[in-house]
Design a protein around this motif. Sequence first.
Motif, PDB file in Angstrom:
ATOM      1  N   ASN A 136       0.840  -1.286  -0.070  1.00 13.07           N
ATOM      2  CA  ASN A 136       0.234   0.058  -0.075  1.00 13.07           C
ATOM      3  C   ASN A 136       0.863   1.140   0.041  1.00 13.07           C
ATOM      4  O   ASN A 136       1.571   1.541   0.971  1.00 13.07           O
ATOM      5  N   LEU A 137       0.884   1.727  -1.047  1.00  9.37           N
ATOM      6  CA  LEU A 137       1.717   3.264  -1.254  1.00  9.37           C
ATOM      7  C   LEU A 137       0.514   4.409  -1.641  1.00  9.37           C
ATOM      8  O   LEU A 137       0.774   5.253  -2.419  1.00  9.37           O
ATOM      9  N   ASP A 138      -0.721   4.138  -1.010  1.00 10.34           N
ATOM     10  CA  ASP A 138      -1.663   5.138  -1.527  1.00 10.34           C
ATOM     11  C   ASP A 138      -1.261   6.662  -1.140  1.00 10.34           C
ATOM     12  O   ASP A 138      -0.655   6.758  -0.105  1.00 10.34           O
ATOM     13  N   ASN A 139      -1.849   7.458  -2.091  1.00 10.57           N
ATOM     14  CA  ASN A 139      -1.631   8.639  -2.183  1.00 10.57           C
ATOM     15  C   ASN A 139      -2.596   9.498  -2.145  1.00 10.57           C
ATOM     16  O   ASN A 139      -3.435   9.406  -3.302  1.00 10.57           O
ATOM     17  N   ALA A 140      -2.956  10.609  -1.429  1.00 10.95           N
ATOM     18  CA  ALA A 140      -4.172  11.449  -1.574  1.00 10.95           C
ATOM     19  C   ALA A 140      -3.412  12.955  -1.378  1.00 10.95           C
ATOM     20  O   ALA A 140      -2.835  13.095  -0.257  1.00 10.95           O
ATOM     21  N   THR A 141      -3.590  13.787  -2.303  1.00 10.80           N
ATOM     22  CA  THR A 141      -3.492  15.166  -2.106  1.00 10.80           C
ATOM     23  C   THR A 141      -4.454  16.213  -2.729  1.00 10.80           C
ATOM     24  O   THR A 141      -5.191  15.780  -3.499  1.00 10.80           O
ATOM     25  N   ASN A 142      -4.301  17.255  -2.308  1.00  9.68           N
ATOM     26  CA  ASN A 142      -5.093  18.340  -2.471  1.00  9.68           C
ATOM     27  C   ASN A 142      -4.462  19.591  -2.461  1.00  9.68           C
ATOM     28  O   ASN A 142      -3.658  19.821  -1.329  1.00  9.68           O
ATOM     29  N   ASP A 143      -4.475  20.616  -3.417  1.00  6.77           N
ATOM     30  CA  ASP A 143      -3.869  21.715  -3.534  1.00  6.77           C
ATOM     31  C   ASP A 143      -4.959  22.811  -3.782  1.00  6.77           C
ATOM     32  O   ASP A 143      -5.505  22.870  -4.763  1.00  6.77           O
ATOM     33  N   LEU A 144      -5.188  23.594  -2.805  1.00  2.00           N
ATOM     34  CA  LEU A 144      -6.042  24.698  -3.238  1.00  2.00           C
ATOM     35  C   LEU A 144      -5.344  26.068  -3.078  1.00  2.00           C
ATOM     36  O   LEU A 144      -4.804  26.515  -2.159  1.00  2.00           O
ATOM     37  N   ARG A 145      -5.687  27.093  -4.007  1.00  2.20           N
ATOM     38  CA  ARG A 145      -5.129  28.361  -4.070  1.00  2.20           C
ATOM     39  C   ARG A 145      -5.985  29.382  -4.653  1.00  2.20           C
ATOM     40  O   ARG A 145      -6.745  29.079  -5.440  1.00  2.20           O
ATOM     41  N   VAL A 146      -5.500  30.550  -4.105  1.00  2.00           N
ATOM     42  CA  VAL A 146      -6.372  31.697  -4.572  1.00  2.00           C
ATOM     43  C   VAL A 146      -5.371  32.874  -4.990  1.00  2.00           C
ATOM     44  O   VAL A 146      -4.641  33.247  -4.352  1.00  2.00           O
ATOM     45  N   SER A 147      -5.593  33.480  -6.128  1.00  2.00           N
ATOM     46  CA  SER A 147      -4.761  34.353  -6.535  1.00  2.00           C
ATOM     47  C   SER A 147      -5.450  35.525  -7.038  1.00  2.00           C
ATOM     48  O   SER A 147      -6.576  35.596  -7.592  1.00  2.00           O
ATOM     49  N   ARG A 148      -4.797  36.942  -7.161  1.00  2.00           N
ATOM     50  CA  ARG A 148      -5.770  38.249  -7.705  1.00  2.00           C
ATOM     51  C   ARG A 148      -4.420  38.927  -8.184  1.00  2.00           C
ATOM     52  O   ARG A 148      -3.353  38.995  -7.665  1.00  2.00           O
ATOM     53  N   VAL A 149      -4.637  39.439  -9.464  1.00  2.00           N
ATOM     54  CA  VAL A 149      -3.780  40.702  -9.964  1.00  2.00           C
ATOM     55  C   VAL A 149      -4.294  42.027  -9.478  1.00  2.00           C
ATOM     56  O   VAL A 149      -5.402  42.234  -9.847  1.00  2.00           O
ATOM     57  N   TRP A 150      -3.722  42.795  -8.974  1.00  2.00           N
ATOM     58  CA  TRP A 150      -4.071  44.109  -8.498  1.00  2.00           C
ATOM     59  C   TRP A 150      -3.424  45.146  -9.123  1.00  2.00           C
ATOM     60  O   TRP A 150      -1.926  45.184  -9.392  1.00  2.00           O
ATOM     61  N   GLU A 151      -4.210  46.185  -9.893  1.00  2.00           N
ATOM     62  CA  GLU A 151      -3.577  47.272 -10.624  1.00  2.00           C
ATOM     63  C   GLU A 151      -3.106  48.479  -9.680  1.00  2.00           C
ATOM     64  O   GLU A 151      -4.122  48.801  -8.859  1.00  2.00           O
ATOM     65  N   LEU A 152      -1.830  48.685  -9.708  1.00  2.00           N
ATOM     66  CA  LEU A 152      -1.375  49.691  -8.786  1.00  2.00           C
ATOM     67  C   LEU A 152      -0.673  50.750 -10.097  1.00  2.00           C
ATOM     68  O   LEU A 152       0.407  50.799  -9.864  1.00  2.00           O
ATOM     69  N   GLY A 153      -1.631  51.810 -10.420  1.00  2.00           N
ATOM     70  CA  GLY A 153      -1.121  52.727 -11.333  1.00  2.00           C
ATOM     71  C   GLY A 153      -0.780  51.763 -12.588  1.00  2.00           C
ATOM     72  O   GLY A 153      -1.514  51.058 -13.304  1.00  2.00           O
ATOM     73  N   SER A 154       0.648  51.941 -13.159  1.00  2.00           N
ATOM     74  CA  SER A 154       1.080  51.428 -14.111  1.00  2.00           C
ATOM     75  C   SER A 154       1.753  50.135 -13.773  1.00  2.00           C
ATOM     76  O   SER A 154       2.348  49.524 -14.858  1.00  2.00           O
ATOM     77  N   SER A 155       1.621  49.670 -12.686  1.00  2.00           N
ATOM     78  CA  SER A 155       2.273  48.426 -12.118  1.00  2.00           C
ATOM     79  C   SER A 155       1.404  47.375 -11.603  1.00  2.00           C
ATOM     80  O   SER A 155       0.042  47.797 -11.651  1.00  2.00           O
TER      81      SER A 155
END
Length: 841
Positions: A415-434
Amino acid sequence: MRSRTSLIVALLSTAIAAPALAETNADLSNQTVEGPSGQDAEQPVVAAPPARRAFNTGVAKGRDLLNTAISASVIDEDALEQISANSVVGIMQNIPGLRAETSDIDGFSATTVRGLPLAADGSKFLQLQEDGLPVLEFGDIHFASVDQFMRADLSLAQVQAIRGGSASTFASNAPGGVVNFISKTGETEGGTLQISSGLGYDLNRLDFSYGSPLGDGWRFHVGGFYRQGEGPRDIGYDAFRGGQIKLNVTKQLENGYIRIYGKYLDDRQPNYSLYPVLISGTNENPTISDLPGNSYQNHAYQSAITQEYLGVDQNNNPTVYDASNGLRGKTSSLGLEAQFDVAGFSVTNRFRFAAISGEYNENIPMVTAPSFALAGLLVGPGATFAYAGGPNAGDPIVDGRLLALSIRINAQLNNLDNATNDLRVSRVWELGSSKLTTTAGVYAAKQSIDMYWNFQNSLNDLAGGGANAPVDLTSADGTRLSDNGAYGYGFAFGVPISTYHTRYDLQYDILAPYGSVNLNFGKLALGASLRWDRGDVEGNVYKAEYGGGRVGTAALDVDGDGIITAVEQQVAILPLGQPALVGYDYDYVSYSVSANYRVAEPLSVFARYSRGGRANAERILGAGSLNPDTGALADPSIAYGIVKQAEVGLKFRTDGLAAYVTGFWASTGESNFQIGADDSGQVVVIPVNRTYSAKGIEFEGEVQRGPFALAVGATYTKAQIDEDNNDSSLVGNTPRHIPDFAFFARPTFNLDKLTVGTVVNGTTESYAQDSNILVQPGYVLVSPFVQYRPVERVTLALNAFNVLDSQPIVQLASAIIPPSGIINAQVMNGRTVTASLSYEF
């Protein structure tokens, strides 16, 4: 079709999401590539040429490679068709910075990156993934290399690799990098049916792949293979048996997608491990040649006569082992992947559960000598040998022919059972010209390690060609000291009989929150990422070596004949009523910081520093490192190791030309057990407690001019042992199997109906062992291919692996040339030609 290998953004930099957790181009169809200033270019990613492709990792935007501070590579589908290697690790030999040792089978391999040590088999510092999640949480589990549970077939869209960089913070246990094998997902309707066969050897294979949109945003892909045959080496039975099938279904939504996928794999391959050879010349310039009647490139040590043998199972009951199962990998997996854009945020979740099991079989010579010499070594004057099986059963051996005391290894991977979960949240923020890109995520995984090891000594001749037969030993007074070739049910030579007779039943729970920021202003982008890994380990280990009254031997009638023979008087067993407890936890922090400057449209430079951790699995649970009554580690610091890396790179790309150069420095500590060899070639287990460092340069380039294309890669590495707490004489030496220079080249010429080319892989010499005495020769492999399309949709192909029939040595198992002139070696196959016929529909 043109062959393309480009350094591509396998994943976004530290800013966006997990590197190498990439989407296929179809999921980028509504997204754009950021230009040098961070402004969106007009063209969609899918329309960009290969050198400009970006890959989505679950956020709104991809990035062009020249705007990212990573060193990454991609092998596209066209190139995968042309590479003659059949194994996962064989494919990885075409990625710069990686050191991949294989006999071109899936399993019994060793991989590393940027000069980090190859202390053991498997992949300790480099994580292998399928579709963005690890196949196994730990890449160097004993007798369970990750590639044993992976296969390359027509369902594979591309291979992406990231070396160093943000792999430290966007994947657990991957401080050296990540290699991700990405599946097709059915963006366009069509499929391929392919049959292939060995020319001059017995191996037949059927591959298929088909995908299609289904309407209303749905699409699917299904693919797999089945094969059977003896294989390219004489072994006496069908050593290759099995295949896999993969299926995925995707629903494209206005604000994202949902994908469900699964895989079923059940495949057996032979273990082309160590083989006895003659060695002559000098330690600086050795010459390898065949033993009489043997061919180390065309034969295997296993045979049909010795494939079944008696032993003891994990419940201490007699059983029959079948070595023809070889390296068997079984996987049934189900995954769910989803991405949604919600109120300016991009939310991505990947989940997979995989039921993994299998078997590991190996048979290697411990001592090889003429019959009279071996009899004298094992017993004394007057002892004799006779055949115990095969066509000569019962015949005495009186001519002094070569015989071997071998070690048989069977590992039941329960038994080499493997369970994985990867949850992520991203956002791009406009900071003037950046632009400021932020990501927060959490990774959770469970990894089981339930396995049983059975080691035992046997006696056999060296007939070669799949005809090795068992022999029995009789003392001068007429006492038979072996049964049908079994000389010890456990170790009967050199160490206590119950050594390594072990069962592990362990559970690893991992939780890792992580986050990143990336600020892009003008031509400059600055990034930083952080990850905290915490692990809990619980379970039991059964082995007599922990002491405390634990019994490791017993008299047992293994063959069931009612008589306890000499070899049955001491049989290795497990102390089933006295398990050693395992119970400890650990945690460590990883981080990475980077800067990327887009000097001009075709040119950018970057710098990065990273610190990543890597937890150790069952390899550290030795008798001296674990308190068997409490489960605690004697030294908690061995629970994980730290890898530090610095890199500086230059990237140049213009029409038809690309060049990527990265200078790197890496260091790590290592607490492990290393399988090596002493001055006589005898296999030994060496405790390792060291620090290493390496520095070097990676190069990858691509040229395309009309019908001609050339992909090249090279790595120069200088590695050394900085400190050794067990053997100070090794300080300053080069770690074993790390050459100064390794390279690949893949020129192709494409016409209307014909594509011709070759794949060239090579390394300079390295050292066989850390003592730096015996030199392991370098090699150059030339593997040409021809693809001919006589009519539309039909392709005839020839792939010739190692067409010059060179001697590519993977490892020499000795510290020096021994007085006997016989050692064990692992080598790649000789010339192997495969023909295939494919039909696209």
